[in-house]
Design a protein around this motif. Sequence first.
Motif, PDB file in Angstrom:
ATOM      1  N   VAL A  58       0.863  -1.187   0.000  1.00 39.02           N
ATOM      2  CA  VAL A  58       0.000   0.000   0.000  1.00 39.02           C
ATOM      3  C   VAL A  58       0.896   1.232   0.000  1.00 39.02           C
ATOM      4  O   VAL A  58       1.775   1.366   0.865  1.00 39.02           O
ATOM      5  CB  VAL A  58      -0.916   0.001   1.248  1.00 39.02           C
ATOM      6  N   LEU A  59       0.698   2.092  -0.978  1.00 45.08           N
ATOM      7  CA  LEU A  59       1.508   3.316  -1.028  1.00 45.08           C
ATOM      8  C   LEU A  59       0.927   4.361  -0.075  1.00 45.08           C
ATOM      9  O   LEU A  59      -0.260   4.359   0.232  1.00 45.08           O
ATOM     10  CB  LEU A  59       1.540   3.860  -2.453  1.00 45.08           C
ATOM     11  N   GLY A  60       1.802   5.274   0.340  1.00 41.58           N
ATOM     12  CA  GLY A  60       1.381   6.313   1.282  1.00 41.58           C
ATOM     13  C   GLY A  60       0.691   7.478   0.597  1.00 41.58           C
ATOM     14  O   GLY A  60       0.495   7.469  -0.629  1.00 41.58           O
ATOM     15  N   LEU A  61       0.352   8.489   1.390  1.00 38.98           N
ATOM     16  CA  LEU A  61      -0.393   9.635   0.862  1.00 38.98           C
ATOM     17  C   LEU A  61       0.405  10.420  -0.180  1.00 38.98           C
ATOM     18  O   LEU A  61      -0.166  11.172  -0.951  1.00 38.98           O
ATOM     19  CB  LEU A  61      -0.794  10.555   2.020  1.00 38.98           C
ATOM     20  N   ASP A  62       1.723  10.219  -0.195  1.00 39.76           N
ATOM     21  CA  ASP A  62       2.532  10.879  -1.227  1.00 39.76           C
ATOM     22  C   ASP A  62       2.416  10.155  -2.576  1.00 39.76           C
ATOM     23  O   ASP A  62       2.906  10.644  -3.595  1.00 39.76           O
ATOM     24  CB  ASP A  62       4.005  10.961  -0.799  1.00 39.76           C
ATOM     25  N   GLY A  63       1.785   8.971  -2.554  1.00 38.44           N
ATOM     26  CA  GLY A  63       1.581   8.214  -3.794  1.00 38.44           C
ATOM     27  C   GLY A  63       2.855   7.608  -4.354  1.00 38.44           C
ATOM     28  O   GLY A  63       2.840   7.038  -5.441  1.00 38.44           O
ATOM     29  N   LYS A  64       3.966   7.707  -3.611  1.00 33.41           N
ATOM     30  CA  LYS A  64       5.254   7.228  -4.149  1.00 33.41           C
ATOM     31  C   LYS A  64       5.838   6.102  -3.319  1.00 33.41           C
ATOM     32  O   LYS A  64       6.146   5.029  -3.815  1.00 33.41           O
ATOM     33  CB  LYS A  64       6.270   8.377  -4.172  1.00 33.41           C
ATOM     34  N   SER A  65       5.992   6.390  -2.018  1.00 32.25           N
ATOM     35  CA  SER A  65       6.678   5.387  -1.202  1.00 32.25           C
ATOM     36  C   SER A  65       5.672   4.580  -0.381  1.00 32.25           C
ATOM     37  O   SER A  65       4.512   4.968  -0.234  1.00 32.25           O
ATOM     38  CB  SER A  65       7.687   6.069  -0.279  1.00 32.25           C
ATOM     39  N   LYS A  66       6.168   3.459   0.161  1.00 34.11           N
ATOM     40  CA  LYS A  66       5.355   2.568   0.990  1.00 34.11           C
ATOM     41  C   LYS A  66       4.693   3.346   2.122  1.00 34.11           C
ATOM     42  O   LYS A  66       5.341   4.201   2.731  1.00 34.11           O
ATOM     43  CB  LYS A  66       6.310   1.510   1.554  1.00 34.11           C
ATOM     44  N   MET A  67       3.437   3.080   2.393  1.00 38.72           N
ATOM     45  CA  MET A  67       2.805   3.746   3.532  1.00 38.72           C
ATOM     46  C   MET A  67       3.515   3.304   4.808  1.00 38.72           C
ATOM     47  O   MET A  67       3.658   2.108   5.067  1.00 38.72           O
ATOM     48  CB  MET A  67       1.316   3.392   3.616  1.00 38.72           C
ATOM     49  N   SER A  68       4.000   4.263   5.586  1.00 40.33           N
ATOM     50  CA  SER A  68       4.639   3.904   6.850  1.00 40.33           C
ATOM     51  C   SER A  68       4.595   5.087   7.801  1.00 40.33           C
ATOM     52  O   SER A  68       4.510   6.239   7.370  1.00 40.33           O
ATOM     53  CB  SER A  68       6.102   3.483   6.627  1.00 40.33           C
ATOM     54  N   LYS A  69       4.642   4.741   9.072  1.00 45.43           N
ATOM     55  CA  LYS A  69       4.628   5.783  10.095  1.00 45.43           C
ATOM     56  C   LYS A  69       5.852   6.671   9.976  1.00 45.43           C
ATOM     57  O   LYS A  69       5.769   7.892  10.026  1.00 45.43           O
ATOM     58  CB  LYS A  69       4.620   5.088  11.456  1.00 45.43           C
ATOM     59  N   GLN A  70       7.002   5.995   9.754  1.00 44.36           N
ATOM     60  CA  GLN A  70       8.275   6.710   9.688  1.00 44.36           C
ATOM     61  C   GLN A  70       8.267   7.771   8.581  1.00 44.36           C
ATOM     62  O   GLN A  70       8.797   8.858   8.754  1.00 44.36           O
ATOM     63  CB  GLN A  70       9.395   5.701   9.412  1.00 44.36           C
ATOM     64  N   ALA A  71       7.631   7.435   7.452  1.00 44.61           N
ATOM     65  CA  ALA A  71       7.598   8.376   6.326  1.00 44.61           C
ATOM     66  C   ALA A  71       6.532   9.450   6.534  1.00 44.61           C
ATOM     67  O   ALA A  71       6.470  10.422   5.764  1.00 44.61           O
ATOM     68  CB  ALA A  71       7.350   7.621   5.028  1.00 44.61           C
ATOM     69  N   GLY A  72       5.669   9.285   7.547  1.00 46.02           N
ATOM     70  CA  GLY A  72       4.644  10.290   7.838  1.00 46.02           C
ATOM     71  C   GLY A  72       3.583  10.385   6.743  1.00 46.02           C
ATOM     72  O   GLY A  72       2.926  11.410   6.590  1.00 46.02           O
ATOM     73  N   ASN A  73       3.405   9.306   5.978  1.00 47.44           N
ATOM     74  CA  ASN A  73       2.450   9.331   4.869  1.00 47.44           C
ATOM     75  C   ASN A  73       1.306   8.347   5.082  1.00 47.44           C
ATOM     76  O   ASN A  73       0.747   7.811   4.136  1.00 47.44           O
ATOM     77  CB  ASN A  73       3.184   9.027   3.553  1.00 47.44           C
ATOM     78  N   ASP A  74       0.985   8.082   6.349  1.00 43.08           N
ATOM     79  CA  ASP A  74       0.022   7.016   6.656  1.00 43.08           C
ATOM     80  C   ASP A  74      -1.354   7.528   7.076  1.00 43.08           C
ATOM     81  O   ASP A  74      -1.523   8.702   7.383  1.00 43.08           O
ATOM     82  CB  ASP A  74       0.590   6.110   7.768  1.00 43.08           C
ATOM     83  N   ILE A  75      -2.316   6.620   7.042  1.00 43.06           N
ATOM     84  CA  ILE A  75      -3.657   6.881   7.593  1.00 43.06           C
ATOM     85  C   ILE A  75      -3.874   5.820   8.670  1.00 43.06           C
ATOM     86  O   ILE A  75      -3.950   4.622   8.360  1.00 43.06           O
ATOM     87  CB  ILE A  75      -4.750   6.715   6.504  1.00 43.06           C
ATOM     88  N   GLU A  76      -3.947   6.265   9.919  1.00 41.40           N
ATOM     89  CA  GLU A  76      -4.125   5.293  11.007  1.00 41.40           C
ATOM     90  C   GLU A  76      -5.561   4.782  11.037  1.00 41.40           C
ATOM     91  O   GLU A  76      -6.501   5.548  10.794  1.00 41.40           O
ATOM     92  CB  GLU A  76      -3.821   5.968  12.351  1.00 41.40           C
ATOM     93  N   ILE A  77      -5.698   3.519  11.382  1.00 37.28           N
ATOM     94  CA  ILE A  77      -7.037   2.930  11.521  1.00 37.28           C
ATOM     95  C   ILE A  77      -7.840   3.716  12.557  1.00 37.28           C
ATOM     96  O   ILE A  77      -9.035   3.977  12.362  1.00 37.28           O
ATOM     97  CB  ILE A  77      -6.931   1.455  12.002  1.00 37.28           C
TER      98      ILE A  77
END
Length: 324
Positions: free
Chosen positions: A184-203
């Motif tokens: 699942v890609l993150g909100l940036d549409g480029k990298s893996k969704m992850s907490k560390q990258a700050g591009n996530d949507i928490e449940i």
Amino acid sequence: MKRRVFSGARPTGRQHIGNYLGAIQNYVALQDEYDCIYCIVDIHALTSLEDTGELQRNIREMVLDWLAVGLDPGKSILFVQSQVPEVMELYTLLGMITPLSWLLRVPTFKEKVKLQPHNVNYGLVGYPVLMTADIVLYKAEVIPVGEDQLPHLELAREITRRFNSSFGDIFPEPEAKLTSFPLVLGLDGKSKMSKQAGNDIEIALSDKETVKRVMTALTDPARRYRNDPGHPDICNIYRLHGYFSPRQTDDIAARCRSAKIGCVDCKQLLAEAINIALKPIRERRAALATEPQYIADVLTDGARRARVIARKTLKEVKQKMGLI
Ligand code: AMP
Ligand code: TRP
């Protein structure tokens, strides 16, 4: 006898929809057919964590998410890695049959070296050996994980084969099990969704927070103006609609291509669909959060049950390796 499933995840706190779509939905789905063990790998977390003050809170937040999405301690064992210390003994023993060259070529190790050049610790190199110890300690065969874990799983298979051929065939070769959303890609549409990258949507976000978060997402980069035709096949928001709005994807794609719907409206629709899908999970989570003793008991009982299996395997390994 049911075949065994094992998986682990680092205690990063609240889980995001990448964790959910990539791995946790399989943890839940496998519970009836398999004998499942799910582990919060706090020792693995230490390879990257410098501030350990958050660990205990992260563990609780994670268990809340796991229980809320439907992991059932009546069916599966849920426990914290360090509560079953046998794994560290097995890790040391497996380290003796693992060539260093195998570990140095693992892509995640190379990534970590770049990501934390100030903290290239010995544990980082051994990370996949500890992961192998997690798996073989329970003689697990099926390993539900996201795509990013495949190199680790490949190494676990190699170490398992080497153990079996050197000391006797006691471990099944573990096999990865992916979901239909393995990356699942993150909100940036480029990298893996992850907490560390700050591009996530928490449940566990509220409805409002979800809308706010989804609105920050990048969409089709070629669509600059509202009237430009869109390209759903390269848009991450469209991909997420595939999971959260499966019945509307054709319609959304057509309206995007003909510029009848803009990206803002499309994101609004996605946020609403996420909120509808996660509503029962969020309600269960809120109820569980009022029962901290129950959460603690689940983990204590899980560790006790896991340890019975772990002790037996470790004894067998030591016999095979000539230590007893
Ligand atoms: P982690 O939080 O990195 O320890 O990952 C826990 C589980 O979620 C692992 O099985 C990962 O492969 C999976 N996972 C984490 N992030 C993603 C993602 N963005 N897409 C798919 N699976 C993921
Ligand atoms: N490396 C996994 C991750 O980062 C976590 C993990 C540890 C794991 N031990 C495992 C996953 C055993 C599957 C099986 O997400």
